[in-house]
Design a protein around this motif. Structure first.
Motif, mmCIF file in Angstrom:
data_model
loop_
_atom_site.group_PDB
_atom_site.id
_atom_site.type_symbol
_atom_site.label_atom_id
_atom_site.label_comp_id
_atom_site.label_asym_id
_atom_site.label_seq_id
_atom_site.Cartn_x
_atom_site.Cartn_y
_atom_site.Cartn_z
ATOM 1 N N SER A 131 52.577 39.398 27.733
ATOM 2 C CA SER A 131 53.431 39.859 26.649
ATOM 3 C C SER A 131 53.842 41.309 26.899
ATOM 4 C CB SER A 131 52.676 39.753 25.318
ATOM 5 O OG SER A 131 53.378 40.403 24.278
ATOM 6 N N GLY A 132 55.152 41.549 26.911
ATOM 7 C CA GLY A 132 55.595 42.912 27.142
ATOM 8 C C GLY A 132 57.034 43.125 26.728
ATOM 9 N N GLU A 133 57.445 44.391 26.794
ATOM 10 C CA GLU A 133 58.822 44.750 26.479
ATOM 11 C C GLU A 133 59.713 44.485 27.691
ATOM 12 O OE1 GLU A 133 58.571 48.751 25.124
ATOM 13 O OE2 GLU A 133 57.560 48.201 23.246
ATOM 14 N N ILE A 134 60.940 44.148 27.419
ATOM 15 C CA ILE A 134 61.828 43.650 28.459
ATOM 16 C C ILE A 134 62.080 44.666 29.565
ATOM 17 C CG2 ILE A 134 64.089 44.337 27.553
ATOM 18 C CD1 ILE A 134 63.073 40.820 28.799
ATOM 19 N N ASP A 135 61.943 45.968 29.261
ATOM 20 C CA ASP A 135 62.206 46.980 30.281
ATOM 21 C C ASP A 135 60.994 47.288 31.144
ATOM 22 O OD1 ASP A 135 60.743 48.191 28.301
ATOM 23 O OD2 ASP A 135 61.903 50.053 28.285
ATOM 24 N N PHE A 136 59.810 46.717 30.797
ATOM 25 C CA PHE A 136 58.600 46.999 31.570
ATOM 26 C C PHE A 136 58.006 45.739 32.191
ATOM 27 C CE2 PHE A 136 54.043 48.800 31.581
ATOM 28 C CZ PHE A 136 54.264 49.466 32.779
ATOM 29 N N LEU A 137 58.351 44.582 31.662
ATOM 30 C CA LEU A 137 57.823 43.327 32.207
ATOM 31 C C LEU A 137 58.110 43.152 33.705
ATOM 32 C CD1 LEU A 137 58.388 40.429 29.622
ATOM 33 C CD2 LEU A 137 56.248 41.058 30.739
ATOM 34 N N PRO A 138 59.333 43.454 34.176
ATOM 35 C CA PRO A 138 59.618 43.211 35.597
ATOM 36 C C PRO A 138 58.666 43.919 36.550
ATOM 37 C CG PRO A 138 61.657 43.552 34.389
ATOM 38 C CD PRO A 138 60.538 43.867 33.437
#
Length: 345
Positions: free
Chosen positions: A121-128
Motif C-alpha cells: 500500500s502506497g502513494e502513487i508517486d512512491f510506489l514505483p
C-alpha cells in the motif's frame, strides 16, 4: 502366560496414550506445534518513507502496548513517544532504517527470507520505487483516504489502469474522522465493483494516542464494523477486507462475517500491538473458534520497521491452538482466494 503378556501390552499402550495426551503430544497436538514453511501472502504492507514515523533511526517495541505503560498529561504525548523511540525499555527493539533505500532493501530481504509476496500500500508517486526493487515480491495497492485523495472517479480509474493497481487500500478514512459508511465513498465502491478490484479498509486501532500524533480527527468509534453494513448491502459484489479486523469490536466482526459471507479480515498490526497471550485468547482464538479460519488473512502492517514481518510470522506460527492447515490458510490460502490467485487448498 500369553494372556498375561497381552494384558501387559494393552496396559502399556493405555499408559503410553495417557502419557502422550497428558503431555500434549497426540498426533493432532504435534501438528499444532509445527511451523508453516510455505509461501506467504502479506496483505498489509506499507511503502513508507524512512522518516514517516519520526526521525530515524527510531526504536519499536513488541508488544506496542508495553512500550509506554504510563503517561502524565502534563507532558506532550508526541514528545514522550519520540523520546521513548530513541531510548526504548524493551530488551529486543526493532530499529528503523535511516534512508528510503535502506528501508526498501531491508523489507525486500525480509520478504525473500520468509518467501513472502506483499500487497504493498502506497502513494502513487512512491510506489514505483518500491516495485522496481523487487517486482516479483509486491502486489501494488493504492493508498487512499478522504478528503486528501478525493477525485473524480474517472481520474481514479485512470490511475488504477495506468499503474496496474491490483488493490485499493489501505483506505484510511478513519484517521480523518470519516465513518466507513460515509456516502462520499459510494462512487469509489462502485468503481471497485466495476473494475472487479478488491478493497481494504482500516477499521481498528491506530498508533497509541493517535489523536495526539497528527490525527486529531481519528475516532475509535469508527472501528465498529457494523458501520459497513449499508455498504455491503448496497454493493454486494464488492470484495472487501477489513484491516486490523475491526479490533476491538470482535463480536461485531464475527456477526458481520456471519451475515456477509464475502467479507474477509486481516490481522495486520494487532498481533504485535498486544501481548501474545491476550491476542491469542481474546482475538485470534475467538475468530477461529467462531468458524472463520477460512477468511482470516496474514498481514504484518510493516511500515518503517521491516523486522515486523518476521516477528509477525513468528507470532502466528507460535499460536498453540492453530493446526498446520489453519496456519497455511492464514498465511496463504485465504489471501490467494480473496485476491483470486492460485490456492493450495
Amino acid at each position: 502366560m500369553k494372556n498375561m503378556r497381552r494384558i501387559y501390552a494393552a496396559l502399556a499402550i493405555v499408559l503410553l496414550l495417557s502419557k502422550t495426551v497428558a503431555s500434549g503430544q497426540t498426533e493432532n497436538e504435534i501438528q499444532h506445534n509445527v511451523s508453516y514453511k510455505g509461501p506467504i501472502i502479506d496483505v498489509h504492507l506499507h511503502a513508507f518513507h524512512a522518516e514517516d514515523n519520526g526521525p530515524p533511526p527510531a526504536a519499536f517495541c513488541v508488544p506496542v502496548s508495553s512500550m509506554i505503560q504510563h503517561y502524565d498529561p502534563k507532558d506532550q504525548w508526541a514528545d514522550v513517544v519520540v523520546k521513548k523511540s530513541k531510548n526504548p525499555d524493551c530488551e529486543d527493539p526493532l530499529w528503523s532504517p535511516e534512508t528510503d533505500e535502506e528501508l526498501i532493501m531491508q523489507t525486500v530481504e525480509q520478504l525473500e527470507r520468509y518467501n513472502v509476496v506483499g500487497v504493498l500500500s502506497g502513494e502513487i508517486d512512491f510506489l514505483p520505487q518500491w516495485l522496481e526493487a523487487a517486482p516479483d515480491r509486491f502486489i501494488p495497492s493504492l493508498k487512499f483516504s478522504l478528503p486528501a485523495d478525493e477525485m473524480h472517479v474517472d481520474s481514479l480509474e485512470a490511475l488504477i489502469k495506468t499503474f496496474d493497481i491490483e488493490v485499493i487500500g489501505e483506505i484510511g478514512n478513519q484517521y480523518h474522522g470519516i465513518a466507513p459508511n460515509d456516502p462520499r465513498m459510494d462512487k469509489y465502491w462502485q468503481l471497485a465493483v466495476k473494475l472487479d478490484i478488491p478493497v481494504a479498509i482500516h477499521l481498528g486501532s491506530g498508533p497509541p494516542g493517535a489523536p495526539y500524533l497528527g490525527f486529531p480527527k481519528y475516532r475509535l468509534k469508527f472501528s465498529n464494523p457494523l458501520q459497513l453494513e449499508e455498504v455491503l448491502n448496497k454493493f454486494p459484489s464488492l470484495r472487501m477486507s477489513v484491516m486490523h479486523y475491526g479490533e476491538p469490536f470482535i463480536d461485531e466482526m464475527i456477526a458481520m462475517m456471519y451475515t456477509y459471507p464475502q467479507l474477509y479480515i486481516d490481522l495486520g498490526g494487532i498481533m504485535w500491538t498486544y501481548p501474545k497471550a491476550y491476542f491469542y485468547e481474546y482475538h485470534l482464538k475467538k475468530l477461529v473458534a467462531a468458524g472463520y479460519g477460512k477468511r482470516i488473512m496474514f498481514g504484518s502492517d510493516s511500515m518503517t520497521w521491516p523486522g515486523l514481518i518476521g516477528r509477525s510470522i513468528d507470532i502466528i506460527n507460535e499460536a498453540y491452538f492453530l493446526s498446520l492447515a489453519q496456519k497455511a490458510d492464514i498465511f496463504y490460502n485465504n489471501a490467494a482466494r480473496f485476491l483470486r490467485l492460485t490456492t493450495k487448498d
